[in-house]
Scaffold this motif. Structure first.
Motif, PDB file in Angstrom:
ATOM      1  N   GLY A  42       0.783  -1.233   0.000  1.00 48.11           N
ATOM      2  CA  GLY A  42       0.000   0.000   0.000  1.00 48.11           C
ATOM      3  C   GLY A  42       0.813   1.280   0.000  1.00 48.11           C
ATOM      4  O   GLY A  42       0.286   2.350   0.320  1.00 48.11           O
ATOM      5  N   LYS A  43       2.089   1.202  -0.385  1.00 50.74           N
ATOM      6  CA  LYS A  43       2.936   2.408  -0.362  1.00 50.74           C
ATOM      7  C   LYS A  43       2.432   3.452  -1.366  1.00 50.74           C
ATOM      8  O   LYS A  43       2.276   4.620  -1.023  1.00 50.74           O
ATOM      9  CB  LYS A  43       4.389   2.035  -0.656  1.00 50.74           C
ATOM     10  CG  LYS A  43       4.997   1.059   0.340  1.00 50.74           C
ATOM     11  CD  LYS A  43       6.468   0.819   0.104  1.00 50.74           C
ATOM     12  CE  LYS A  43       6.756   0.116  -1.205  1.00 50.74           C
ATOM     13  NZ  LYS A  43       6.249  -1.280  -1.254  1.00 50.74           N
ATOM     14  N   SER A  44       2.185   3.022  -2.602  1.00 52.83           N
ATOM     15  CA  SER A  44       1.676   3.959  -3.612  1.00 52.83           C
ATOM     16  C   SER A  44       0.280   4.443  -3.242  1.00 52.83           C
ATOM     17  O   SER A  44      -0.073   5.599  -3.503  1.00 52.83           O
ATOM     18  CB  SER A  44       1.663   3.297  -4.993  1.00 52.83           C
ATOM     19  OG  SER A  44       2.981   3.000  -5.421  1.00 52.83           O
ATOM     20  N   THR A  45      -0.512   3.570  -2.631  1.00 58.82           N
ATOM     21  CA  THR A  45      -1.847   3.976  -2.185  1.00 58.82           C
ATOM     22  C   THR A  45      -1.751   5.073  -1.144  1.00 58.82           C
ATOM     23  O   THR A  45      -2.518   6.049  -1.168  1.00 58.82           O
ATOM     24  CB  THR A  45      -2.603   2.766  -1.610  1.00 58.82           C
ATOM     25  OG1 THR A  45      -2.736   1.769  -2.627  1.00 58.82           O
ATOM     26  CG2 THR A  45      -3.987   3.171  -1.113  1.00 58.82           C
ATOM     27  N   LEU A  46      -0.793   4.962  -0.219  1.00 59.32           N
ATOM     28  CA  LEU A  46      -0.626   5.985   0.801  1.00 59.32           C
ATOM     29  C   LEU A  46      -0.197   7.312   0.173  1.00 59.32           C
ATOM     30  O   LEU A  46      -0.695   8.377   0.565  1.00 59.32           O
ATOM     31  CB  LEU A  46       0.405   5.532   1.844  1.00 59.32           C
ATOM     32  CG  LEU A  46       0.701   6.533   2.966  1.00 59.32           C
ATOM     33  CD1 LEU A  46      -0.575   6.973   3.685  1.00 59.32           C
ATOM     34  CD2 LEU A  46       1.697   5.955   3.967  1.00 59.32           C
ATOM     35  N   LEU A  47       0.693   7.268  -0.803  1.00 57.55           N
ATOM     36  CA  LEU A  47       1.069   8.506  -1.484  1.00 57.55           C
ATOM     37  C   LEU A  47      -0.155   9.144  -2.136  1.00 57.55           C
ATOM     38  O   LEU A  47      -0.337  10.369  -2.092  1.00 57.55           O
ATOM     39  CB  LEU A  47       2.144   8.232  -2.539  1.00 57.55           C
ATOM     40  CG  LEU A  47       3.547   7.899  -2.046  1.00 57.55           C
ATOM     41  CD1 LEU A  47       4.502   7.742  -3.222  1.00 57.55           C
ATOM     42  CD2 LEU A  47       4.081   8.960  -1.089  1.00 57.55           C
ATOM     43  N   GLY A  48      -1.002   8.313  -2.765  1.00 57.06           N
ATOM     44  CA  GLY A  48      -2.222   8.836  -3.370  1.00 57.06           C
ATOM     45  C   GLY A  48      -3.161   9.444  -2.342  1.00 57.06           C
ATOM     46  O   GLY A  48      -3.787  10.486  -2.582  1.00 57.06           O
ATOM     47  N   ALA A  49      -3.245   8.815  -1.167  1.00 59.28           N
ATOM     48  CA  ALA A  49      -4.077   9.358  -0.099  1.00 59.28           C
ATOM     49  C   ALA A  49      -3.540  10.700   0.381  1.00 59.28           C
ATOM     50  O   ALA A  49      -4.301  11.643   0.638  1.00 59.28           O
ATOM     51  CB  ALA A  49      -4.159   8.364   1.064  1.00 59.28           C
ATOM     52  N   LEU A  50      -2.228  10.813   0.501  1.00 58.10           N
ATOM     53  CA  LEU A  50      -1.624  12.076   0.927  1.00 58.10           C
ATOM     54  C   LEU A  50      -1.841  13.169  -0.112  1.00 58.10           C
ATOM     55  O   LEU A  50      -1.981  14.345   0.224  1.00 58.10           O
ATOM     56  CB  LEU A  50      -0.125  11.880   1.166  1.00 58.10           C
ATOM     57  CG  LEU A  50       0.273  10.914   2.284  1.00 58.10           C
ATOM     58  CD1 LEU A  50       1.785  10.728   2.318  1.00 58.10           C
ATOM     59  CD2 LEU A  50      -0.229  11.396   3.642  1.00 58.10           C
ATOM     60  N   VAL A  54      -6.758   9.492  -3.583  1.00 55.22           N
ATOM     61  CA  VAL A  54      -7.320   8.235  -3.093  1.00 55.22           C
ATOM     62  C   VAL A  54      -8.272   8.548  -1.947  1.00 55.22           C
ATOM     63  O   VAL A  54      -7.899   9.234  -0.988  1.00 55.22           O
ATOM     64  CB  VAL A  54      -6.205   7.270  -2.611  1.00 55.22           C
ATOM     65  CG1 VAL A  54      -6.808   6.055  -1.911  1.00 55.22           C
ATOM     66  CG2 VAL A  54      -5.343   6.830  -3.782  1.00 55.22           C
ATOM     67  N   ALA A  55      -9.499   8.059  -2.057  1.00 54.02           N
ATOM     68  CA  ALA A  55     -10.520   8.332  -1.042  1.00 54.02           C
ATOM     69  C   ALA A  55     -10.213   7.589   0.257  1.00 54.02           C
ATOM     70  O   ALA A  55      -9.746   6.442   0.238  1.00 54.02           O
ATOM     71  CB  ALA A  55     -11.895   7.918  -1.558  1.00 54.02           C
ATOM     72  N   LEU A  56     -10.474   8.249   1.383  1.00 51.00           N
ATOM     73  CA  LEU A  56     -10.241   7.667   2.702  1.00 51.00           C
ATOM     74  C   LEU A  56     -11.528   7.085   3.259  1.00 51.00           C
ATOM     75  O   LEU A  56     -12.605   7.678   3.134  1.00 51.00           O
ATOM     76  CB  LEU A  56      -9.706   8.716   3.671  1.00 51.00           C
ATOM     77  CG  LEU A  56      -8.459   9.509   3.254  1.00 51.00           C
ATOM     78  CD1 LEU A  56      -8.026  10.423   4.403  1.00 51.00           C
ATOM     79  CD2 LEU A  56      -7.325   8.584   2.835  1.00 51.00           C
ATOM     80  N   GLU A  57     -11.417   5.920   3.900  1.00 54.46           N
ATOM     81  CA  GLU A  57     -12.539   5.365   4.640  1.00 54.46           C
ATOM     82  C   GLU A  57     -12.757   6.185   5.905  1.00 54.46           C
ATOM     83  O   GLU A  57     -13.879   6.471   6.292  1.00 54.46           O
ATOM     84  CB  GLU A  57     -12.250   3.904   4.991  1.00 54.46           C
ATOM     85  CG  GLU A  57     -13.369   3.192   5.734  1.00 54.46           C
ATOM     86  CD  GLU A  57     -14.548   2.883   4.836  1.00 54.46           C
ATOM     87  OE1 GLU A  57     -15.611   2.525   5.376  1.00 54.46           O
ATOM     88  OE2 GLU A  57     -14.410   2.994   3.603  1.00 54.46           O
ATOM     89  N   ARG A  58     -11.642   6.554   6.541  1.00 52.21           N
ATOM     90  CA  ARG A  58     -11.679   7.462   7.690  1.00 52.21           C
ATOM     91  C   ARG A  58     -10.283   8.058   7.864  1.00 52.21           C
ATOM     92  O   ARG A  58      -9.317   7.615   7.247  1.00 52.21           O
ATOM     93  CB  ARG A  58     -12.126   6.748   8.970  1.00 52.21           C
ATOM     94  CG  ARG A  58     -11.264   5.583   9.396  1.00 52.21           C
ATOM     95  CD  ARG A  58     -11.801   4.933  10.667  1.00 52.21           C
ATOM     96  NE  ARG A  58     -10.999   3.784  11.055  1.00 52.21           N
ATOM     97  CZ  ARG A  58     -11.191   2.556  10.592  1.00 52.21           C
ATOM     98  NH1 ARG A  58     -12.167   2.325   9.720  1.00 52.21           N
ATOM     99  NH2 ARG A  58     -10.413   1.559  10.988  1.00 52.21           N
TER     100      ARG A  58
END
Length: 549
Positions: A42-50, A54-58
């Motif tokens: 999930g490293k790339s996913t975390l960059l997208g969240a930052l 990338v949508a956050l659940e919470r």
């Protein structure tokens, strides 16, 4: 302007799968965070969240100040059809969008639109004003990287791999974001470009969050590490740089095993004691019942002994119940690369005599080279120098303009190209792997599982595999088909750190011939080599195994 990016309890869920669970950390000005963990964690996913894509659940991601600009540079940037290099630079640096926003804010201010003052004030800060500055700085950066100015008007899709890598680096050097999110910025960069990238990042006042599997780069750059756990999907924060992270992680893992082993020893001892005391108590009751003893004093003594054993058993059971459980540390998946050999080849694997290859306007050679069985040769040099051309020439893929080429009998080549092109069909990966290896379905599934390719991975179309999955798929081919001559072009690209270390171990154990092209400084330092070929502008010169860098 100095800016801070703060993640609090960032959680990302996809269907039934929790990808990231309550990730929290703060990237302050001057912080250079390295995100580490196995591929797919999930490293790339975390960059997208930052970055907000990338949508956050919470959870939340906050910028301070709110107007701070965040540059998110992807692992595999989109190459748009017909896009020139100049347009690509504008898009990658964010200046195209920034200039459009600034122009729109200026028009709104001139028209007296509601809120125009605030909008223009925000868009005219230092981060947004960099757009007009890019054109003025392109020439300087272009010259520094040794790029031809004519490339600026070429389509991005026409660039060579080396040119594309340096254009990506140029986009970084030209950008002026307040926070940088960098996904695998070191991929495909040569040693000179890696050095430039390291110096640029180290001089930044901005916060940086990056993903990389280049251990030397991480050691030279990062100030903090966030490790994502593949089992819990949570993050562990380490301060003090790369070596501090490795030391602390090793200490933490050792302590985790010590705590578990201490718990397991106590639990086993108490369980054995409970079992033993139960048996003694049961035997005591049986003996009293069967003894036929008529003396009440003796009988009462024996009953009392049995009751004491029962009480002791109860105390041991309570101690076992109160024992705080310690979970056994879970072992992460590791690539177990075992390259089978179909037998050794002859003493001479390949030979080039005054070989010359012309490709477009590029010439390699003349080259005189003999590759002997069991040699371990590194090929190094800048991007575009001709390293991949030399490999294709050795293997007979590129026709000779002049000179001679000879390939030895009995040589079985296992080749890993930069594009990982052996498996790129339209069908399912499993079907293509079965066709390439001739293995049975159970054999193929068992082997692929050793390379972390299981479940939905093998049923997907081959084209949909990630770069890391494609690399592991080709390594699985090596294992299935065997080879006595490995030809590896940038083998560590897209592999995670544990897999790179396993690759190093496999190369150390491999008894055949190895021809290796790599810019991974740690790999070149770790792998046993017999000699080094330096390639520069199509000229091949020979050095020893030292002085690689």
């Amino acid at each position: 302007m100095p800016a801070t990016l703060t993640a609090r309890d960032v959680t990302v869920v996809r269907g039934p799968l929790v990808v990231l669970d309550a990730i929290s950390f703060t990237a302050a000005p001057g912080h250079r965070w390295g995100l580490v963990g196995p591929n797919g964690v999930g490293k790339s996913t975390l960059l997208g969240a930052l970055a907000g894509s990338v949508a956050l659940e919470r959870g939340t991601v906050a910028r301070m100040p709110p107007a701070a600009t965040v540059g998110h540079l992807l692992q595999e940037p989109e190459r748009r059809t017909g896009e020139t290099v100049r347009s690509f630079l504008g898009r990658r640096t964010g200046t195209t969008d920034a200039q459009a926003e600034l122009d729109a804010a200026t028009v709104a201010l001139a028209e007296g639109a509601s809120g125009a003052d605030d909008r223009y004030s925000t868009r005219s800060t230092a981060g947004w004003r960099s757009a007009p500055d890019v054109d003025a700085r392109i020439g300087e950066v272009w010259a520094e990287l040794g790029l031809d100015p004519a490339l600026l008007d070429q389509e991005v899709g026409s660039l060579s791999g080396g040119e594309a890598a340096r254009c990506g680096l140029a986009a970084l050097l030209l950008s002026r974001f307040d926070v940088y999110l960098l996904d695998e910025p070191t991929n495909d960069l040569d040693l000179d470009s890696l050095d430039r990238l390291e110096r640029w990042i180290s001089r930044l006042d901005a916060a940086v969050v990056l993903v990389s599997h280049d251990r030397t780069f991480l050691a030279n750059v990062v100030t903090h590490v966030l490790e994502l756990d593949e089992f819990t999907h949570r993050g562990a924060v380490y301060a003090g740089g790369w070596q501090a992270y490795r030391d602390e992680r090793e200490t933490a893992r050792r302590h985790a095993w010590e705590r578990f082993e201490d718990y397991d020893t106590k639990r086993s001892g108490l369980a054995s004691r409970v079992q033993r005391e139960r048996e003694w108590a049961s035997q005591g009751v049986s003996k009293v019942d069967k003894s036929g003893e008529n003396d009440k004093h003796i009988r009462n003594f024996r009953v009392n002994q049995t009751e004491q054993l029962a009480a002791r058993t109860a105390r041991s059971e309570r101690a076992l119940a109160r024992l705080e459980a310690v979970e056994k540390p879970r072992e992460p998946w590791q690539l177990r690369l075992d390259i089978g050999s179909p037998g050794r080849s002859g003493e001479i694997v390949a030979r080039l005599d005054r070989a010359v290859v012309d490709r477009g306007g590029f010439r390699l050679g003349p080259v005189d080279l003999t590759v002997g069985y069991g040699e371990r040769i590194a090929i190094v040099g800048p991007n575009g120098a001709g390293k991949s051309t030399l490999i294709r020439t050795i293997l007979g893929r590129d026709p000779l303009t002049s000179g001679e080429r000879w390939f030895g009998p009995g040589v079985v080549v296992g080749e890993l190209t930069q594009l990982r092109g052996q498996l790129r069909g339209d069908g399912s990966f499993l079907d293509e792997f079965l066709g390439a290896t001739g293995m049975t379905l159970p054999e193929a599934r068992t082997l692929l599982a050793k390379f972390g390719l299981v479940g939905e991975h093998v049923e997907r179309p081959t084209q949909s595999l990630s770069p890391g999955e494609r690399t592991r798929a080709v390594l699985a081919l090596f294992s299935a088909k065997g080879a006595n001559c490995l030809v590896l072009d940038e083998p560590t690209n897209h592999l995670d750190l544990p897999a790179i270390e396993q690759l190093e171990a496999a190369l150390e154990a491999f008894e055949g011939t190895v021809v290796l092209v790599s810019h991974d400084r740690a790999l070149l330092d770790q792998v046993r080599l017999t000699r080094t070929l330096h390639v520069s502008n199509g000229v091949v010169s020979e050095g020893d195994a030292g002085g690689l860098l």
